[in-house]
Design a protein around this motif. Sequence first.
Motif, PDB file in Angstrom:
ATOM      1  N   LYS A 180       0.867  -1.175   0.000  1.00 15.91           N
ATOM      2  CA  LYS A 180       0.000   0.000   0.000  1.00 15.91           C
ATOM      3  C   LYS A 180       0.908   1.231   0.000  1.00 15.91           C
ATOM      4  O   LYS A 180       1.490   1.592   1.009  1.00 15.91           O
ATOM      5  N   ARG A 181       1.037   1.854  -1.160  1.00 19.71           N
ATOM      6  CA  ARG A 181       1.944   3.001  -1.314  1.00 19.71           C
ATOM      7  C   ARG A 181       1.260   4.270  -0.842  1.00 19.71           C
ATOM      8  O   ARG A 181       0.186   4.640  -1.317  1.00 19.71           O
ATOM      9  N   ALA A 182       1.910   4.939   0.089  1.00 12.65           N
ATOM     10  CA  ALA A 182       1.351   6.175   0.624  1.00 12.65           C
ATOM     11  C   ALA A 182       1.524   7.311  -0.382  1.00 12.65           C
ATOM     12  O   ALA A 182       2.401   7.277  -1.250  1.00 12.65           O
ATOM     13  N   ALA A 183       0.692   8.316  -0.284  1.00 17.35           N
ATOM     14  CA  ALA A 183       0.772   9.477  -1.178  1.00 17.35           C
ATOM     15  C   ALA A 183       2.145  10.130  -1.056  1.00 17.35           C
ATOM     16  O   ALA A 183       2.644  10.362   0.052  1.00 17.35           O
ATOM     17  N   GLY A 184       2.748  10.407  -2.199  1.00 16.14           N
ATOM     18  CA  GLY A 184       4.055  11.055  -2.205  1.00 16.14           C
ATOM     19  C   GLY A 184       5.222  10.094  -2.154  1.00 16.14           C
ATOM     20  O   GLY A 184       6.369  10.506  -2.380  1.00 16.14           O
ATOM     21  N   GLU A 185       4.966   8.836  -1.840  1.00 18.96           N
ATOM     22  CA  GLU A 185       6.056   7.860  -1.816  1.00 18.96           C
ATOM     23  C   GLU A 185       6.455   7.494  -3.246  1.00 18.96           C
ATOM     24  O   GLU A 185       5.609   7.407  -4.135  1.00 18.96           O
ATOM     25  N   PRO A 186       7.759   7.222  -3.489  1.00 18.70           N
ATOM     26  CA  PRO A 186       8.162   6.822  -4.850  1.00 18.70           C
ATOM     27  C   PRO A 186       7.664   5.424  -5.190  1.00 18.70           C
ATOM     28  O   PRO A 186       7.492   4.582  -4.300  1.00 18.70           O
ATOM     29  N   LEU A 187       7.406   5.205  -6.458  1.00 20.61           N
ATOM     30  CA  LEU A 187       7.096   3.859  -6.925  1.00 20.61           C
ATOM     31  C   LEU A 187       8.320   2.985  -6.674  1.00 20.61           C
ATOM     32  O   LEU A 187       9.444   3.359  -6.988  1.00 20.61           O
ATOM     33  N   ARG A 188       8.098   1.823  -6.115  1.00 18.17           N
ATOM     34  CA  ARG A 188       9.196   0.916  -5.779  1.00 18.17           C
ATOM     35  C   ARG A 188       9.123  -0.283  -6.723  1.00 18.17           C
ATOM     36  O   ARG A 188       8.158  -1.058  -6.688  1.00 18.17           O
ATOM     37  N   VAL A 189      10.136  -0.440  -7.565  1.00 22.21           N
ATOM     38  CA  VAL A 189      10.113  -1.431  -8.650  1.00 22.21           C
ATOM     39  C   VAL A 189      11.116  -2.548  -8.381  1.00 22.21           C
ATOM     40  O   VAL A 189      12.264  -2.294  -7.997  1.00 22.21           O
ATOM     41  N   LEU A 190      10.677  -3.786  -8.606  1.00 17.84           N
ATOM     42  CA  LEU A 190      11.534  -4.968  -8.453  1.00 17.84           C
ATOM     43  C   LEU A 190      12.036  -5.423  -9.822  1.00 17.84           C
ATOM     44  O   LEU A 190      11.257  -5.564 -10.769  1.00 17.84           O
ATOM     45  N   VAL A 255       8.295  -9.550  -1.881  1.00 16.58           N
ATOM     46  CA  VAL A 255       7.494  -8.957  -2.958  1.00 16.58           C
ATOM     47  C   VAL A 255       6.499  -7.926  -2.438  1.00 16.58           C
ATOM     48  O   VAL A 255       6.103  -7.009  -3.173  1.00 16.58           O
ATOM     49  N   ARG A 256       6.099  -8.025  -1.180  1.00 17.36           N
ATOM     50  CA  ARG A 256       5.135  -7.050  -0.645  1.00 17.36           C
ATOM     51  C   ARG A 256       5.760  -5.685  -0.408  1.00 17.36           C
ATOM     52  O   ARG A 256       5.069  -4.733  -0.054  1.00 17.36           O
ATOM     53  N   ASP A 257       7.074  -5.576  -0.615  1.00 13.44           N
ATOM     54  CA  ASP A 257       7.747  -4.276  -0.498  1.00 13.44           C
ATOM     55  C   ASP A 257       7.716  -3.500  -1.815  1.00 13.44           C
ATOM     56  O   ASP A 257       8.202  -2.368  -1.864  1.00 13.44           O
ATOM     57  N   TYR A 258       7.153  -4.107  -2.879  1.00  8.72           N
ATOM     58  CA  TYR A 258       7.274  -3.516  -4.206  1.00  8.72           C
ATOM     59  C   TYR A 258       5.909  -3.238  -4.838  1.00  8.72           C
ATOM     60  O   TYR A 258       4.897  -3.839  -4.474  1.00  8.72           O
ATOM     61  N   ASP A 259       5.935  -2.315  -5.806  1.00  6.96           N
ATOM     62  CA  ASP A 259       4.703  -1.895  -6.498  1.00  6.96           C
ATOM     63  C   ASP A 259       4.596  -2.455  -7.913  1.00  6.96           C
ATOM     64  O   ASP A 259       3.502  -2.437  -8.496  1.00  6.96           O
ATOM     65  N   ALA A 260       5.700  -2.915  -8.490  1.00  2.00           N
ATOM     66  CA  ALA A 260       5.682  -3.400  -9.875  1.00  2.00           C
ATOM     67  C   ALA A 260       6.910  -4.266 -10.119  1.00  2.00           C
ATOM     68  O   ALA A 260       7.908  -4.189  -9.389  1.00  2.00           O
ATOM     69  N   GLY A 281       1.052 -11.280  -7.716  1.00  2.00           N
ATOM     70  CA  GLY A 281       0.199 -10.099  -7.749  1.00  2.00           C
ATOM     71  C   GLY A 281       0.899  -8.814  -8.095  1.00  2.00           C
ATOM     72  O   GLY A 281       0.364  -7.732  -7.841  1.00  2.00           O
ATOM     73  N   LEU A 282       2.092  -8.895  -8.691  1.00  3.05           N
ATOM     74  CA  LEU A 282       2.812  -7.678  -9.068  1.00  3.05           C
ATOM     75  C   LEU A 282       2.477  -7.286 -10.502  1.00  3.05           C
ATOM     76  O   LEU A 282       2.522  -8.129 -11.404  1.00  3.05           O
ATOM     77  N   PRO A 283       2.148  -6.028 -10.767  1.00  5.95           N
ATOM     78  CA  PRO A 283       1.995  -5.558 -12.147  1.00  5.95           C
ATOM     79  C   PRO A 283       3.320  -5.725 -12.892  1.00  5.95           C
ATOM     80  O   PRO A 283       4.381  -5.435 -12.347  1.00  5.95           O
ATOM     81  N   ILE A 284       3.249  -6.177 -14.137  1.00 11.75           N
ATOM     82  CA  ILE A 284       4.448  -6.514 -14.910  1.00 11.75           C
ATOM     83  C   ILE A 284       4.640  -5.540 -16.060  1.00 11.75           C
ATOM     84  O   ILE A 284       3.705  -5.245 -16.803  1.00 11.75           O
ATOM     85  N   VAL A 285       5.887  -5.068 -16.212  1.00 12.15           N
ATOM     86  CA  VAL A 285       6.317  -4.314 -17.394  1.00 12.15           C
ATOM     87  C   VAL A 285       7.403  -5.140 -18.057  1.00 12.15           C
ATOM     88  O   VAL A 285       8.426  -5.442 -17.443  1.00 12.15           O
ATOM     89  N   ALA A 286       7.177  -5.545 -19.323  1.00 18.19           N
ATOM     90  CA  ALA A 286       8.107  -6.465 -19.983  1.00 18.19           C
ATOM     91  C   ALA A 286       8.125  -6.206 -21.481  1.00 18.19           C
ATOM     92  O   ALA A 286       7.154  -5.698 -22.049  1.00 18.19           O
TER      93      ALA A 286
END
Length: 330
Positions: A180-190, A255-260, A281-286
């Motif tokens: 759960k990413r708080a407002a203003g927090e950076p996107l955290r990518v794995l 994995v619960r530390d990440y957003d994508a 459950g991680l959104p994937i960019v590939a």
Amino acid sequence: WLVHGGADLVAAHAVRAIAEAHGPQAVLVVLTDHDREEAPHLLPAGVQVISLSRIDPFLSHLQRVELVDMTIRGFKPEAILNVNSHACWEATKRFGRRLSAFTRLHAMLFCPDFSPDGRRSGYADLYLRHCLPFLSGVYFDNATYIDELVEQFAVPVALRPRLVVLRQPAPPPARLGQRKRAAGEPLRVLWASRIAPQKNVDLLLRIMQAAPEVEFHVWGRGSHALETLLERLSGENGSNVRFHGPFERFDLLPVRDYDAFLYTARWDGIPNVLLEAGAAGLPIVAPDVGGIGELVDAGTGWLVDGQDDAAPYVAALRDIAGHPQEALKR
């Protein structure tokens, strides 16, 4: 060998299936090319493993090929499944007509491979044309590569049914993303993979540079020079890179530390790590290479054209950051 790799995991799926159906005594694992046995946890209990290197660590490649030939003719197994064994491919090429009288020969192929100077050097390029007449079947984790090989080698119609898509399972995740990413927090990518030329780490570095507002967490092992560079970037003040080093299994990553999840390969089949990231459950960019488009599309993630261009990757990550509900849906 038996190491922490995608092909090894696929081989282990086959071993486990046979052991569950017929008992662990019904399957034998043979390490033909090297004595690396770093991931024994992949195999079910009770399965026997033998290594040709333990017979003699100084065996030549030709001697290993001859041992494969003698082993098959001696054991007369019901079936052989070759997963990335150079010695077994060579034995099939040299002795395939004879060996096919002793057993049913099968192999697995995933994607092409390339030498450092860009020449095609994968098992299909080296062996498929010679070996296919002797093989009962060749299994692929994606359909795209079958289509490519049929065109590349003009595979006769009579032999095409031997090329079979065998989808690989995604293991049940030990834990589910996303945080759960708080407002203003950076996107955290794995990013988690082998640190090797195939995985296009150069592109990853350009994506990091082009998206300073995103926090990139890199897991993996491989090229010493690239590992050193990632460690240096990770230690710089204000850097958006965090390098964590090697990992044993994807299901042990936080994995619960990440957003994508970000993947950047130059070529591939359907990487197991994408199945695992999706199951977690991680959104994937590939990238749209190999069979990845059979798994990731506009409904299940962000499939990127422009394999070496950082811009569409950055755009996808910013889309995830700006539309968390859409990311969760995909």
